[in-house]
Enzyme design. Structure first.
Site, PDB file in Angstrom:
ATOM      1  N   HIS A 103      30.272  77.327  33.190  1.00  0.00           N
ATOM      2  CA  HIS A 103      29.636  76.185  32.140  1.00  0.00           C
ATOM      3  C   HIS A 103      28.403  76.593  31.979  1.00  0.00           C
ATOM      4  CE1 HIS A 103      28.671  72.334  30.661  1.00  0.00           C
ATOM      5  NE2 HIS A 103      28.110  71.876  31.630  1.00  0.00           N
ATOM      6  N   ASP A 138      31.505  71.091  38.038  1.00  0.00           N
ATOM      7  CA  ASP A 138      31.277  72.124  37.059  1.00  0.00           C
ATOM      8  C   ASP A 138      31.733  73.377  37.478  1.00  0.00           C
ATOM      9  OD1 ASP A 138      30.084  70.437  35.081  1.00  0.00           O
ATOM     10  OD2 ASP A 138      28.011  71.016  35.553  1.00  0.00           O
ATOM     11  N   TRP A 147      29.539  62.813  27.969  1.00  0.00           N
ATOM     12  CA  TRP A 147      27.896  63.084  27.178  1.00  0.00           C
ATOM     13  C   TRP A 147      28.036  63.166  25.876  1.00  0.00           C
ATOM     14  CZ3 TRP A 147      24.290  65.202  30.796  1.00  0.00           C
ATOM     15  CH2 TRP A 147      23.162  65.766  30.154  1.00  0.00           C
TER      16      TRP A 147
HETATM   17 ZN   LIG Z   1      29.237  68.602  34.066  1.00  0.00          ZN
END
Ligand SMILES: [Zn+2]
Length: 212
Positions: free
Chosen positions: A63, A59, A23
């Site tokens: 998170h 995830d 990301w």
């Molecule tokens: Zn993630």
């Protein structure tokens, strides 16, 4: 003696190398070689540094929920067991809705191939994501895990993360960054165990599908 038939394995993890995109703003992979047999050392030894949202990853609720469980606190059976792969015709930068799903779902883990993030080494921001209504609909159908071939269950520029919020509300699990283009639709056994990283918000997984 009995003959055992090897069930076909599909590796649905991208290659983890410095070229794998993460990301924007997150920490890409780097490898520091501390000892190298080619330089005369008695062993080769290296250190890895990277985001835990690296390639195929799970995830943790931590998170997207400040007090929610970390990845080491999650039940392993979420990531192991019967699974169904579906391919959808997703529009770029759109959220999939319940109507995009097939009528019959046969497994508590659903992996959705959207085809909107075709090359993990070339980041594109217009990948498809999930609508909150789709997460609710799959929860009602007793689905416990949803996996995607895109980097997020929410759209790239989403700040309030409404799809993540439904995963938190239903205590469902998320896999992101899967490579599903070569996997035919159908039912499989999913094997995608996260590392037991204390307090962490995610973990890379080696995601594999085994034919039934
Ligand atoms: Zn993630």
């Amino acid at each position: 003696m009995t003959m055992t038939t090897m069930r076909k394995l599909y590796d649905i993890s991208p290659l983890i190398s410095p070229r794998l995109n993460v990301w924007p703003g997150d920490t890409p992979l780097s490898r520091e070689v501390l000892l190298d047999m080619k330089q005369g050392a008695n062993i080769t030894l290296s250190t890895l540094r990277a985001t835990v949202h690296l390639g195929a990853h799970a995830d943790a609720p931590r998170h997207y929920g400040a007090d929610a469980p970390a990845i080491d606190e999650r039940p392993l059976d979420l990531y192991l067991g019967p699974c169904q792969v579906i391919h959808v015709k997703a529009k770029r930068a759109s959220r999939l809705v319940p109507g995009d799903l097939p009528r019959t779902l046969n497994a508590p883990r659903i992996l959705i191939a959207t085809g909107t993030f075709p090359d993990p080494e070339r980041w594109n921001t217009d990948f498809a994501a999930l609508s909150p209504a789709l997460v609710d609909a799959l929860h009602e159908r007793r689905v416990r895990l949803i996996g995607l071939d895109s980097p997020s269950v929410d759209l790239f520029d989403s700040k309030d993360l409404p799809a993540h919020a439904r995963f938190l509300a239903h205590d469902m699990a998320i896999l992101e960054g899967l490579v599903l283009k070569d996997v035919p639709e159908g039912e499989y056994e999913l094997i995608a165990l996260p590392l037991k990283l204390a307090g962490f918000d995610a973990s890379p997984v080696r995601a594999v599908l085994r034919a039934l």
